[in-house]
Design a protein around this motif. Structure first.
Motif, PDB file in Angstrom:
ATOM      1  N   VAL A 112       4.517  17.499  -8.067  1.00 62.13           N
ATOM      2  CA  VAL A 112       3.669  16.347  -7.729  1.00 62.13           C
ATOM      3  C   VAL A 112       3.728  15.295  -8.830  1.00 62.13           C
ATOM      4  O   VAL A 112       3.931  14.094  -8.573  1.00 62.13           O
ATOM      5  N   LEU A 113       3.556  15.720 -10.076  1.00 61.33           N
ATOM      6  CA  LEU A 113       3.605  14.772 -11.189  1.00 61.33           C
ATOM      7  C   LEU A 113       4.992  14.150 -11.337  1.00 61.33           C
ATOM      8  O   LEU A 113       5.117  12.947 -11.613  1.00 61.33           O
ATOM      9  N   GLY A 114       6.031  14.967 -11.162  1.00 59.75           N
ATOM     10  CA  GLY A 114       7.391  14.446 -11.290  1.00 59.75           C
ATOM     11  C   GLY A 114       7.713  13.391 -10.249  1.00 59.75           C
ATOM     12  O   GLY A 114       8.324  12.360 -10.551  1.00 59.75           O
ATOM     13  N   VAL A 115       7.298  13.623  -8.995  1.00 62.19           N
ATOM     14  CA  VAL A 115       7.535  12.628  -7.935  1.00 62.19           C
ATOM     15  C   VAL A 115       6.745  11.357  -8.233  1.00 62.19           C
ATOM     16  O   VAL A 115       7.259  10.236  -8.068  1.00 62.19           O
ATOM     17  N   PRO A 193       9.259  16.178 -16.997  1.00 58.85           N
ATOM     18  CA  PRO A 193      10.327  15.170 -17.070  1.00 58.85           C
ATOM     19  C   PRO A 193      11.598  15.564 -16.322  1.00 58.85           C
ATOM     20  O   PRO A 193      12.282  14.692 -15.777  1.00 58.85           O
ATOM     21  N   PHE A 194      11.925  16.854 -16.307  1.00 60.96           N
ATOM     22  CA  PHE A 194      13.118  17.294 -15.562  1.00 60.96           C
ATOM     23  C   PHE A 194      12.982  16.955 -14.081  1.00 60.96           C
ATOM     24  O   PHE A 194      13.911  16.416 -13.466  1.00 60.96           O
ATOM     25  N   VAL A 195      11.827  17.254 -13.500  1.00 60.04           N
ATOM     26  CA  VAL A 195      11.597  16.951 -12.094  1.00 60.04           C
ATOM     27  C   VAL A 195      11.631  15.443 -11.871  1.00 60.04           C
ATOM     28  O   VAL A 195      12.235  14.949 -10.906  1.00 60.04           O
ATOM     29  N   ALA A 196      10.995  14.684 -12.759  1.00 57.70           N
ATOM     30  CA  ALA A 196      10.947  13.226 -12.605  1.00 57.70           C
ATOM     31  C   ALA A 196      12.342  12.614 -12.661  1.00 57.70           C
ATOM     32  O   ALA A 196      12.683  11.747 -11.844  1.00 57.70           O
ATOM     33  N   ILE A 197      13.169  13.056 -13.589  1.00 63.72           N
ATOM     34  CA  ILE A 197      14.520  12.501 -13.717  1.00 63.72           C
ATOM     35  C   ILE A 197      15.363  12.854 -12.501  1.00 63.72           C
ATOM     36  O   ILE A 197      16.108  12.014 -11.968  1.00 63.72           O
ATOM     37  N   LEU A 198      15.247  14.081 -12.019  1.00 64.98           N
ATOM     38  CA  LEU A 198      16.024  14.498 -10.852  1.00 64.98           C
ATOM     39  C   LEU A 198      15.603  13.722  -9.605  1.00 64.98           C
ATOM     40  O   LEU A 198      16.451  13.234  -8.838  1.00 64.98           O
ATOM     41  N   VAL A 199      14.308  13.582  -9.380  1.00 62.26           N
ATOM     42  CA  VAL A 199      13.823  12.845  -8.220  1.00 62.26           C
ATOM     43  C   VAL A 199      14.148  11.363  -8.345  1.00 62.26           C
ATOM     44  O   VAL A 199      14.496  10.705  -7.348  1.00 62.26           O
ATOM     45  N   LEU A 200      14.054  10.809  -9.548  1.00 59.47           N
ATOM     46  CA  LEU A 200      14.387   9.403  -9.749  1.00 59.47           C
ATOM     47  C   LEU A 200      15.849   9.130  -9.420  1.00 59.47           C
ATOM     48  O   LEU A 200      16.175   8.099  -8.803  1.00 59.47           O
ATOM     49  N   ALA A 201      16.734  10.035  -9.803  1.00 64.21           N
ATOM     50  CA  ALA A 201      18.142   9.884  -9.442  1.00 64.21           C
ATOM     51  C   ALA A 201      18.322   9.913  -7.919  1.00 64.21           C
ATOM     52  O   ALA A 201      19.131   9.159  -7.361  1.00 64.21           O
ATOM     53  N   GLY A 202      17.552  10.773  -7.236  1.00 67.09           N
ATOM     54  CA  GLY A 202      17.624  10.806  -5.781  1.00 67.09           C
ATOM     55  C   GLY A 202      17.118   9.524  -5.144  1.00 67.09           C
ATOM     56  O   GLY A 202      17.711   9.016  -4.180  1.00 67.09           O
ATOM     57  N   ILE A 203      16.022   8.967  -5.679  1.00 61.74           N
ATOM     58  CA  ILE A 203      15.472   7.723  -5.124  1.00 61.74           C
ATOM     59  C   ILE A 203      16.478   6.588  -5.266  1.00 61.74           C
ATOM     60  O   ILE A 203      16.694   5.798  -4.336  1.00 61.74           O
ATOM     61  N   ARG A 204      17.124   6.494  -6.408  1.00 59.92           N
ATOM     62  CA  ARG A 204      18.063   5.395  -6.647  1.00 59.92           C
ATOM     63  C   ARG A 204      19.362   5.544  -5.874  1.00 59.92           C
ATOM     64  O   ARG A 204      20.144   4.599  -5.801  1.00 59.92           O
ATOM     65  N   SER A 205      19.609   6.731  -5.327  1.00 60.91           N
ATOM     66  CA  SER A 205      20.804   6.923  -4.509  1.00 60.91           C
ATOM     67  C   SER A 205      20.559   6.669  -3.026  1.00 60.91           C
ATOM     68  O   SER A 205      21.498   6.716  -2.228  1.00 60.91           O
ATOM     69  N   LEU A 206      19.310   6.397  -2.641  1.00 55.02           N
ATOM     70  CA  LEU A 206      18.997   6.174  -1.229  1.00 55.02           C
ATOM     71  C   LEU A 206      19.522   4.818  -0.782  1.00 55.02           C
ATOM     72  O   LEU A 206      19.553   3.861  -1.562  1.00 55.02           O
ATOM     73  N   PRO A 207      19.938   4.687   0.478  1.00 51.33           N
ATOM     74  CA  PRO A 207      20.393   3.371   0.981  1.00 51.33           C
ATOM     75  C   PRO A 207      19.245   2.381   1.036  1.00 51.33           C
ATOM     76  O   PRO A 207      18.107   2.736   1.352  1.00 51.33           O
ATOM     77  N   LYS A 208      19.530   1.124   0.741  1.00 55.91           N
ATOM     78  CA  LYS A 208      18.489   0.097   0.692  1.00 55.91           C
ATOM     79  C   LYS A 208      18.257  -0.579   2.044  1.00 55.91           C
ATOM     80  O   LYS A 208      17.220  -1.215   2.247  1.00 55.91           O
ATOM     81  N   GLU A 209      19.214  -0.483   2.972  1.00 52.61           N
ATOM     82  CA  GLU A 209      19.094  -1.217   4.235  1.00 52.61           C
ATOM     83  C   GLU A 209      17.867  -0.833   5.048  1.00 52.61           C
ATOM     84  O   GLU A 209      17.150  -1.724   5.555  1.00 52.61           O
ATOM     85  N   PRO A 210      17.535   0.470   5.212  1.00 51.34           N
ATOM     86  CA  PRO A 210      16.332   0.798   6.003  1.00 51.34           C
ATOM     87  C   PRO A 210      15.051   0.235   5.399  1.00 51.34           C
ATOM     88  O   PRO A 210      14.166  -0.218   6.128  1.00 51.34           O
TER      89      PRO A 210
END
Length: 321
Positions: A112-115, A193-210
């Motif tokens: 929860v905190l990482g997200v 921080p491990f969870v936050a960095i991993l989730v942040l990398a996932g967020i930045r890889s999402l497509p922007k069009e939707p």
């Protein structure tokens, strides 16, 4: 005067008789025996790693079926006697409960905190960029060192936490009532921080069009998070959950430094129990039994979580309803 183009001097003969440029560029032919041997040579490191993993595991599994201890250097096969002794011990079931409780609570709060931190860092700002670089610092500290630092901070007399929070010198962070929450707090500080960095990398890889289309249609941020971002980033969250839950089931170093399983049995996880039986009491077979049962728990949990991850990836890819 002779025509150079028609002369047949030594230079022309050497050029005509020498190898062509294409032949000079062609690599030498590799012998057939070397081509056959090469795959086996490439697999040697993997085989050595597998042997290094399987040998202690198999040896520990064998010990759990023997009566091997310091007072009995010539062990004999005793079947399931060690398992019966461990499974009928109330202290063992208390260790199982503490291990599962620690893994569930720490993993849930870290997720929860990482997200939440990843969502905050995803917004471009100077403070966010600075905090993103500072966030990795706890991961650079060994858990043993982090445990020593936090144990000094938890000290009731001269610890900084009691001084800053105004708790006086009577509040004991590592008492029987507070020890479990304290070890969870230390784990949160190290691995959120491990969870936050991993989730942040996932967020930045999402497509922007939707997201751009939803923003044009007037969708709110919460709607886009719930309907678009969360389903697409769910596989990344599950990867973080798998890593952290498996690691929390096996954690030993920070807990041992902070409390050594105490006070009493307040933080006696399965790993602490195995350490006490094997290293302190020199009952190697009983300690191996503890770890073999822990391996069964980890194996079953990992199979379930990996299966859930596969389904989440299929849903995120749109191949499953």
């Amino acid at each position: 005067m002779a025509n150079p183009s028609t002369s047949s001097g030594p230079l022309t003969e050497a050029t005509s008789s020498g190898p062509s440029s294409e032949a000079r560029r062609r690599p030498p032919e590799i012998p057939a025996w070397r081509r056959k041997l090469w795959p086996y040579l490439l697999s040697v490191p993997a085989v050595l790693i597998i042997i290094g993993i399987l040998y202690p595991f198999v040896l520990g599994a064998i010990y759990s079926f023997l009566n091997y201890a310091a007072v009995n250097p010539n062990p004999k096969f005793v079947g399931l006697r060690n398992f019966g002794s461990v499974l009928t011990d109330p202290t063992f079931w208390g260790s199982v409960f503490l291990t599962l409780a620690f893994a569930v609570v720490a993993t849930a709060v870290e997720t929860v905190l990482g997200v939440a931190i990843a969502l905050l860092l995803n917004r471009s700002s100077l403070i966010g960029r600075i905090f993103e670089r500072v966030l990795i610092l706890p991961l650079m500290i060994a858990p043993v060192i982090a445990g020593v630092i936090w144990k000094l901070m938890f000290n009731p007399q001269f610890g900084i936490l009691n001084h800053v929070l105004g708790l006086g010198s009577t509040f004991d962070w590592l008492s029987k009532q507070n020890a479990f929450a304290s070890i969870v707090l230390v784990d949160l500080w190290i691995f959120t921080p491990f969870v936050a960095i991993l989730v942040l990398a996932g967020i930045r890889s999402l497509p922007k069009e939707p997201f751009e289309a939803s923003s044009v249609d007037g969708a709110s941020w919460f709607y886009m998070f719930r309907r678009l971002m969360l389903p697409m980033m769910w596989p990344y969250i599950l990867v973080a959950v798998i890593f952290r839950f498996m690691d929390n089931l096996k954690v030993f170093d920070a807990i041992y430094v902070l409390t050594a399983g105490g006070p009493g049995v307040a933080t006696r996880t399965l790993q602490i129990g195995a350490f006490e039986d094997s290293i302190i009491r020199f009952d190697y077979s009983r300690g191996s039994t503890y770890m073999f049962i822990l391996w069964i728990i980890v194996f079953i949990t990992a199979r379930y979580l990996v299966k859930a991850l596969g389904k989440a990836q299929a849903r995120a890819a749109g191949s499953e309803s």
